[in-house]
Write a protein that holds these residues in place. Structure first.
Motif, PDB file in Angstrom:
ATOM      1  N   UNK A  32       0.833  -1.208   0.000  1.00  0.00           N
ATOM      2  CA  UNK A  32       0.000   0.000   0.000  1.00  0.00           C
ATOM      3  C   UNK A  32       0.863   1.251   0.000  1.00  0.00           C
ATOM      4  N   UNK A  33       1.937   1.227   0.746  1.00  0.00           N
ATOM      5  CA  UNK A  33       2.828   2.379   0.841  1.00  0.00           C
ATOM      6  C   UNK A  33       3.577   2.622  -0.469  1.00  0.00           C
ATOM      7  N   UNK A  34       4.241   1.584  -0.975  1.00  0.00           N
ATOM      8  CA  UNK A  34       5.070   1.747  -2.168  1.00  0.00           C
ATOM      9  C   UNK A  34       4.271   1.839  -3.457  1.00  0.00           C
ATOM     10  N   UNK A  35       3.315   0.960  -3.609  1.00  0.00           N
ATOM     11  CA  UNK A  35       2.655   0.825  -4.902  1.00  0.00           C
ATOM     12  C   UNK A  35       1.323   1.559  -5.015  1.00  0.00           C
ATOM     13  N   UNK A  36       0.686   1.837  -3.884  1.00  0.00           N
ATOM     14  CA  UNK A  36      -0.597   2.546  -3.929  1.00  0.00           C
ATOM     15  C   UNK A  36      -0.465   3.985  -3.414  1.00  0.00           C
ATOM     16  N   UNK A  72      25.653   7.927  14.381  1.00  0.00           N
ATOM     17  CA  UNK A  72      25.895   9.325  14.012  1.00  0.00           C
ATOM     18  C   UNK A  72      24.833   9.833  13.046  1.00  0.00           C
ATOM     19  N   UNK A  73      24.298   8.922  12.226  1.00  0.00           N
ATOM     20  CA  UNK A  73      23.302   9.326  11.231  1.00  0.00           C
ATOM     21  C   UNK A  73      22.494   8.127  10.767  1.00  0.00           C
ATOM     22  N   UNK A  74      21.314   8.451  10.271  1.00  0.00           N
ATOM     23  CA  UNK A  74      20.424   7.497   9.626  1.00  0.00           C
ATOM     24  C   UNK A  74      20.498   7.777   8.135  1.00  0.00           C
ATOM     25  N   UNK A  75      20.686   6.729   7.341  1.00  0.00           N
ATOM     26  CA  UNK A  75      20.627   6.869   5.894  1.00  0.00           C
ATOM     27  C   UNK A  75      19.698   5.784   5.365  1.00  0.00           C
ATOM     28  N   UNK A  76      19.530   5.720   4.069  1.00  0.00           N
ATOM     29  CA  UNK A  76      18.533   4.809   3.517  1.00  0.00           C
ATOM     30  C   UNK A  76      18.947   4.317   2.143  1.00  0.00           C
ATOM     31  N   UNK A  77      18.375   3.180   1.773  1.00  0.00           N
ATOM     32  CA  UNK A  77      18.569   2.642   0.433  1.00  0.00           C
ATOM     33  C   UNK A  77      17.627   3.416  -0.485  1.00  0.00           C
ATOM     34  N   UNK A  78      18.173   4.170  -1.439  1.00  0.00           N
ATOM     35  CA  UNK A  78      17.323   4.996  -2.295  1.00  0.00           C
ATOM     36  C   UNK A  78      16.706   4.191  -3.438  1.00  0.00           C
ATOM     37  N   UNK A  79      15.673   4.751  -4.034  1.00  0.00           N
ATOM     38  CA  UNK A  79      15.057   4.135  -5.209  1.00  0.00           C
ATOM     39  C   UNK A  79      15.812   4.560  -6.465  1.00  0.00           C
ATOM     40  N   UNK A  80      15.573   3.855  -7.545  1.00  0.00           N
ATOM     41  CA  UNK A  80      16.127   4.250  -8.838  1.00  0.00           C
ATOM     42  C   UNK A  80      15.364   5.475  -9.335  1.00  0.00           C
ATOM     43  N   UNK A  81      15.941   6.153 -10.299  1.00  0.00           N
ATOM     44  CA  UNK A  81      15.273   7.317 -10.893  1.00  0.00           C
ATOM     45  C   UNK A  81      13.938   6.917 -11.517  1.00  0.00           C
ATOM     46  N   UNK A  83      11.935   4.435 -10.580  1.00  0.00           N
ATOM     47  CA  UNK A  83      10.968   4.181  -9.506  1.00  0.00           C
ATOM     48  C   UNK A  83      10.479   5.508  -8.920  1.00  0.00           C
ATOM     49  N   UNK A  84      11.370   6.466  -8.812  1.00  0.00           N
ATOM     50  CA  UNK A  84      10.972   7.783  -8.308  1.00  0.00           C
ATOM     51  C   UNK A  84       9.952   8.425  -9.252  1.00  0.00           C
ATOM     52  N   UNK A  85      10.226   8.360 -10.545  1.00  0.00           N
ATOM     53  CA  UNK A  85       9.282   8.933 -11.524  1.00  0.00           C
ATOM     54  C   UNK A  85       7.933   8.215 -11.462  1.00  0.00           C
ATOM     55  N   UNK A  86       7.945   6.908 -11.338  1.00  0.00           N
ATOM     56  CA  UNK A  86       6.710   6.117 -11.308  1.00  0.00           C
ATOM     57  C   UNK A  86       5.883   6.417 -10.052  1.00  0.00           C
ATOM     58  N   UNK A  87       6.546   6.489  -8.898  1.00  0.00           N
ATOM     59  CA  UNK A  87       5.828   6.681  -7.629  1.00  0.00           C
ATOM     60  C   UNK A  87       5.630   8.148  -7.260  1.00  0.00           C
ATOM     61  N   UNK A  88       6.560   8.983  -7.698  1.00  0.00           N
ATOM     62  CA  UNK A  88       6.498  10.395  -7.342  1.00  0.00           C
ATOM     63  C   UNK A  88       7.155  10.711  -6.010  1.00  0.00           C
ATOM     64  N   UNK A  89       7.787   9.717  -5.398  1.00  0.00           N
ATOM     65  CA  UNK A  89       8.496   9.933  -4.139  1.00  0.00           C
ATOM     66  C   UNK A  89       9.445   8.766  -3.904  1.00  0.00           C
ATOM     67  N   UNK A  90      10.423   8.990  -3.028  1.00  0.00           N
ATOM     68  CA  UNK A  90      11.329   7.926  -2.594  1.00  0.00           C
ATOM     69  C   UNK A  90      10.786   7.416  -1.272  1.00  0.00           C
ATOM     70  N   UNK A  91      10.219   6.236  -1.295  1.00  0.00           N
ATOM     71  CA  UNK A  91       9.532   5.719  -0.113  1.00  0.00           C
ATOM     72  C   UNK A  91      10.444   5.596   1.103  1.00  0.00           C
ATOM     73  N   UNK A  92      11.701   5.227   0.906  1.00  0.00           N
ATOM     74  CA  UNK A  92      12.577   5.081   2.075  1.00  0.00           C
ATOM     75  C   UNK A  92      13.127   6.423   2.553  1.00  0.00           C
TER      76      UNK A  92
END
Length: 184
Positions: A32-36, A72-81, A83-92
């Motif tokens: 629901x989060x990623x795909x919807x 020291x910091x939180x980072x995340x596994x990013x989406x591909x370009x 996936x970003x275009x398809x979803x409109x956001x980087x879920x992580x």
């Protein structure tokens, strides 16, 4: 939760933990989060991940001590370009922002992901092959103790490849934390 497949396997992650098993409601939450586009779920996912990490620190300090509290910091596994275009956001990125705010640990947008493949259809071998060299570090991480967030661990290839890039760029420690772990 550390699966038997990952236990003892070569990894660039110092430690790895998943909050839940990818089945039933957690699987529906991720879809629901990623795909919807149910963006309101980012905070809830982050809350569940943070609670799992802090409980692991408390219950097994010899194994998980300082995973979040000494980071020291939180980072995340990013989406591909793509996936970003398809979803409109980087879920992580959204989950990591909420996680950082809740934990009081700084957010560091340290990685970019090359390629455009959706790994969900890949076999274990294809995931391992595809993930090699997929990540580039774009922010200074030398000497940093990082918590690397991702939504789902299937084979560990993605998180391991991201951790490898961070370590090669000088990160002192990279602990992986996922919302869910595929089991079986």
């Amino acid at each position: 939760m550390l699966c038997t497949e990952c236990r003892g396997a070569a990894s660039d992650l110092d430690r790895c933990l998943a909050a839940v098993v990818f089945d039933g409601p957690p699987a529906r939450i991720v879809r629901a989060y990623k795909d919807a586009g149910e963006r309101r779920l980012a905070e809830r996912i982050a809350e569940i991940m943070l609670r799992a990490a802090l409980e692991a620190e408390r219950a097994a300090p010899e194994r998980y001590g300082g995973m979040v509290s000494a980071a020291d910091a939180v980072t995340f596994v990013p989406v591909t370009a793509s996936a970003y275009r398809r979803r409109g956001f980087d879920h992580m990125e959204s989950v990591a922002g909420a996680f950082a705010a809740m934990s009081g640990v700084s957010l560091l947008d340290a990685l970019i992901k090359h390629g455009s493949a959706d790994q969900r259809a890949f076999s274990r071998e294809e995931r391992l092959e595809w993930s090699q060299g997929a990540y580039e570090v774009v922010e200074p991480v030398r000497g940093a103790r990082l918590v690397l967030l991702d939504d789902v661990i299937t084979t560990g290839a993605t998180m391991n490849a991201a951790a490898r890039a961070l370590k090669e760029a000088g990160a002192e420690r990279v602990d992986g934390l996922a919302f869910a772990r595929v089991w079986g």
